[in-house]
Design an enzyme around this catalytic site. Structure first.
Site, PDB file in Angstrom:
ATOM      1  N   CYS A  50       0.819  -1.201   0.000  1.00 29.06           N
ATOM      2  CA  CYS A  50       0.000   0.000   0.000  1.00 29.06           C
ATOM      3  C   CYS A  50       0.860   1.261   0.000  1.00 29.06           C
ATOM      4  O   CYS A  50       1.711   1.425   0.887  1.00 29.06           O
ATOM      5  CB  CYS A  50      -0.899  -0.009   1.232  1.00 29.06           C
ATOM      6  SG  CYS A  50      -1.771   1.535   1.516  1.00 29.06           S
ATOM      7  N   TYR A 187      -5.799   6.028  -8.397  1.00 33.79           N
ATOM      8  CA  TYR A 187      -6.918   5.204  -7.934  1.00 33.79           C
ATOM      9  C   TYR A 187      -8.228   5.634  -8.590  1.00 33.79           C
ATOM     10  O   TYR A 187      -9.066   4.794  -8.939  1.00 33.79           O
ATOM     11  CB  TYR A 187      -7.040   5.278  -6.406  1.00 33.79           C
ATOM     12  CG  TYR A 187      -6.001   4.454  -5.700  1.00 33.79           C
ATOM     13  CD1 TYR A 187      -6.235   3.118  -5.400  1.00 33.79           C
ATOM     14  CD2 TYR A 187      -4.764   5.003  -5.352  1.00 33.79           C
ATOM     15  CE1 TYR A 187      -5.278   2.346  -4.763  1.00 33.79           C
ATOM     16  CE2 TYR A 187      -3.803   4.242  -4.723  1.00 33.79           C
ATOM     17  CZ  TYR A 187      -4.059   2.914  -4.429  1.00 33.79           C
ATOM     18  OH  TYR A 187      -3.106   2.157  -3.816  1.00 33.79           O
TER      19      TYR A 187
END
Length: 316
Positions: A50, A187
């Protein structure tokens, strides 16, 4: 309209709308917040896959907080129950770990222990308070500021100032722009559930990358000659870009390798002592390609690309 990866974070037009972080308490050096910056009191839960958690891993490393703040790496493969603790998963260099504090199977157990009514998506990083038995903060931008400034009394490298007072006024708007169009822009592109939402995100992403490339033509770092949190915030997106975002998230107008200055800047940051060991492409690629089943339903992880991040960067 194609199905969204996270339906609760998708609007009616297919745009990805990231949830707001739920835990926003602060650790302070003087303890005025009720959370004093004491060695041994706090623990970080992170994923090396992440980019948001990766920021915290880097700052903890650069500030020399390894002995003051414990850290546990979760399995890069997230299932319908979220981030899990699965010892040995991940990579040979960085195996995932069991939860050393509570024996949890899933990080979601820490969320419900902190707030029994929590129903959102479980995210990393998490800064956990071992004394109160709850999450202090799960907003990465705030966690890295705390690690950078509040723990100097227990840091091995307290002299490293990643958040200098004289640059904060300039850093704030720059961080906001990079977050909106780059960090979160990849994203918004990758999780878009409509053509319009995708193009609405991906075109400004490359406009801002073009701006950043031009900005770095006459300076080593984003704010001049000093490494700051702004660089670390950008780095964790750039280092994943060619390996994941170009193909998996359809951010394929240009690669970072195609930029004259961003490419050297990426190598410069990667080669900064302490940063390269925090980068694990096995965690990164397996997480994205094996977890996002609405984007990559086969779960096949690509072999490439070859990235020579140790090559000379020419930015001394």
């Amino acid at each position: 309209m194609a199905p969204a990866q996270f339906s609760a974070e998708s609007d009616d037009d297919g745009r990805f709308v990231r949830q707001v972080s739920a835990f926003r308490d602060r650790v302070t050096a003087d303890g005025s917040s009720g959370y004093p910056a004491a060695a041994g009191r706090y623990h970080l839960y992170v994923s090396l896959a992440c980019p948001w958690a990766h920021r915290a891993v880097i700052v903890r490393e650069l500030k020399g907080l390894q002995d003051a703040i414990g850290m546990t790496i979760v399995d890069p493969i997230r299932d319908e129950l979220g981030w899990r603790f699965r010892p040995g998963a991940g990579s040979e260099a960085h195996p995932a770990q069991a939860d050393p504090l509570h024996g949890w199977d899933y990080l979601s157990q820490g969320y419900t222990q902190s707030d029994a009514a929590f129903v959102g998506r479980v995210t990393v990083p998490v800064l956990w308070d071992t004394e109160r038995g709850r999450i202090v903060n799960n907003e990465s931008s705030e966690i890295i500021e705390m690690l950078a400034r509040e723990f100097d009394a227990v840091a091995a490298n307290p002299g490293l100032d990643l958040l200098p007072d004289d640059l904060r006024e300039e850093m704030g708007p720059l961080n906001d722009r990079i977050y909106e169009y780059v960090n979160n822009g990849v994203y918004r592109s990758g999780f878009a559930a409509s053509q319009h939402a995708y193009e609405e995100a991906v075109l400004p992403l490359f406009e801002v990358l073009d701006e950043l490339d031009a900005r770095l033509a006459d300076r080593r770092y984003l704010l001049g000659d000093r490494l700051t949190l702004a660089d670390i915030r950008l780095f964790t997106t750039l280092v994943r870009f060619d390996a994941v975002y170009v193909g998996h998230f359809k951010c394929n107008v240009r690669r970072i390798a195609d930029y004259a200055h961003l490419s050297g800047y990426l190598r410069d940051l990667y080669q900064t002592p302490g940063i390269a060991p925090t980068v694990d492409f096995e965690h990164i690629k397996r997480h994205y390609y094996e977890t996002h089943d609405s984007i990559n339903p086969t779960g096949i992880v690509p072999v490439g690309p070859e990235l020579d991040l140790d090559a000379p960067h020419g930015r001394g």
